[in-house]
Design an enzyme around this catalytic site. Structure first.
Site, mmCIF file in Angstrom:
data_model
loop_
_atom_site.group_PDB
_atom_site.id
_atom_site.type_symbol
_atom_site.label_atom_id
_atom_site.label_comp_id
_atom_site.label_asym_id
_atom_site.label_seq_id
_atom_site.Cartn_x
_atom_site.Cartn_y
_atom_site.Cartn_z
ATOM 1 N N ASP A 105 0.839 -1.203 0.000
ATOM 2 C CA ASP A 105 0.000 0.000 0.000
ATOM 3 C C ASP A 105 0.867 1.243 0.000
ATOM 4 O O ASP A 105 1.879 1.313 0.705
ATOM 5 C CB ASP A 105 -0.908 0.023 1.229
ATOM 6 C CG ASP A 105 -1.686 1.323 1.321
ATOM 7 O OD1 ASP A 105 -2.594 1.517 0.484
ATOM 8 O OD2 ASP A 105 -1.370 2.138 2.193
ATOM 9 N N TYR A 141 2.938 10.271 0.957
ATOM 10 C CA TYR A 141 4.053 9.738 1.735
ATOM 11 C C TYR A 141 5.382 10.266 1.196
ATOM 12 O O TYR A 141 5.985 9.709 0.271
ATOM 13 C CB TYR A 141 4.055 8.209 1.714
ATOM 14 C CG TYR A 141 2.793 7.572 2.253
ATOM 15 C CD1 TYR A 141 1.948 8.245 3.125
ATOM 16 C CD2 TYR A 141 2.447 6.273 1.882
ATOM 17 C CE1 TYR A 141 0.794 7.662 3.609
ATOM 18 C CE2 TYR A 141 1.287 5.674 2.373
ATOM 19 C CZ TYR A 141 0.472 6.373 3.227
ATOM 20 O OH TYR A 141 -0.676 5.779 3.700
ATOM 21 N N LYS A 147 -3.311 5.978 -3.436
ATOM 22 C CA LYS A 147 -4.372 6.903 -3.035
ATOM 23 C C LYS A 147 -4.446 8.104 -3.968
ATOM 24 O O LYS A 147 -3.475 8.426 -4.657
ATOM 25 C CB LYS A 147 -4.155 7.324 -1.589
ATOM 26 C CG LYS A 147 -4.090 6.086 -0.670
ATOM 27 C CD LYS A 147 -3.830 6.439 0.758
ATOM 28 C CE LYS A 147 -3.665 5.157 1.560
ATOM 29 N NZ LYS A 147 -2.371 4.509 1.335
#
Length: 336
Positions: A46, A51, A77
């Protein structure tokens, strides 16, 4: 398609630490950590543009390059666009503070529109060096990032990102989509809408041994009843459960530290690791399809695998419940 049919196992890899979460991780260490996960049999990874402003995706793309693409699953995402411009100002990351202070210096624009969703997926494909994404989560449409404005952000995402991902799923571009959040309220709200139709949720820090009451009461029953699924992120509560100083991206409060100490005393009496207790507690809920602890050191991967396989006696769970350390309604692992 049900989330459990997409995921290759119950233990995945959470890539937030690869974005230099809390510390500046050497490149070789980051690459070795992903390789250790692969060697240990982990096939679910993931990620998110957020990030480290794309750093985690870049590192993962490098680490997985050359691996058979059909052998692993990637989720990432949408909702953030990583720009080429350098961010000269301090970033407003809500409750997440400066957790990625050591990430790339690129500006990150919050954008949940339809066009931005397509662009976000396209940018992630390039950074991850892959030609498709298995699962797309709409990131952080919640109070911890947007405060009192979160409902407006959610509505923008409903009109933009949700519909775009619904269409991409129906066209076969992605296999599934949902929300990736640190709060239960957005999941509850989306579950009560007639349209669009999510498949899965990534809930970070809200269904853990330290914090699970709201999720248990408000979302996990609905998720299970509808045949959907939850990926539990942050199963160690930002490290607090396993002796770290942080809970929810900030220094743990005395109340949290006291709860950790109480759980650990019972775990020590039974010779049980705190990692085993945390992972197995989360996975006992029928709504939970997988857990994705983060790791930035290769040795942590083997610890997680051992924790998942560790035998925990029924007396441990009984004592936790009698001490009021778990919700009475929480499903507990079936032990010998």
């Amino acid at each position: 398609m049900a989330l459990k049919d997409i995921l290759p196992g119950k233990l995945g890899f959470g890539a937030a630490p690869l974005g230099n979460m809390f510390r500046d991780i050497p490149e070789a260490e980051a690459q070795a950590t992903v390789e250790a996960a692969w060697d240990d049999g982990i096939r679910y990874f993931d990620n998110a543009p957020f990030y480290g402003a794309g750093l985690a995706e870049i590192r993962m793309g490098q680490a997985l390059a050359g691996k058979p693409r059909g052998d692993y699953v990637i989720s990432t995402k949408v909702g953030r666009i990583v720009l080429e411009e350098i961010d000269e100002d301090a970033r407003d990351n809500g409750e997440k503070g400066d957790v990625f202070a050591h990430g790339r210096p690129n500006k990150v624009a919050n954008d949940y529109s339809e066009d931005a969703t397509y662009r976000s997926i396209e940018d992630s494909l390039k950074r991850l060096k892959t030609d498709y994404i298995d699962i797309a989560f709409v990131h952080d449409v919640a109070q911890d990032f947007y405060g009192d404005e979160w409902l407006d952000v959610f509505e923008n995402a409903r009109k933009g990102a949700f519909r775009a991902l619904d269409r991409m799923r129906d066209e076969g571009v992605i296999k599934a989509w949902g929300l990736g959040v640190n709060r239960v309220e957005p999941i509850e709200l989306l579950l009560n809408l007639d349209e669009p139709r999510p498949d899965a949720f990534l809930l970070a820090g809200r269904y853990t041994l330290l914090d699970h009451d709201r999720a248990l009461q408000r979302v996990t029953p609905m998720v299970a009843e509808r045949g959907l699924g939850i990926v539990v992120g942050g199963p160690y509560s930002s490290g607090a459960l396993v002796g770290g100083p942080n809970f929810e991206y900030a220094p743990a409060t005395p109340a949290i530290l006291a709860k950790v100490a109480a759980i650990k005393a019972i775990a020590d009496a039974h010779g049980i690791s705190m990692k085993a207790a945390g992972l197995q507690f989360a996975l006992a809920n029928p709504a939970v399809a997988a857990v994705i602890p983060g790791a930035s050191r290769p040795g942590r991967i083997a610890e997680d695998s051992r924790a998942l396989a560790e035998r925990i006696p029924a007396d441990f769970w009984r004592e936790l419940r009698e001490a009021g350390l778990v919700n009475p309604a929480a499903p507990l692992p079936i032990s010998d």
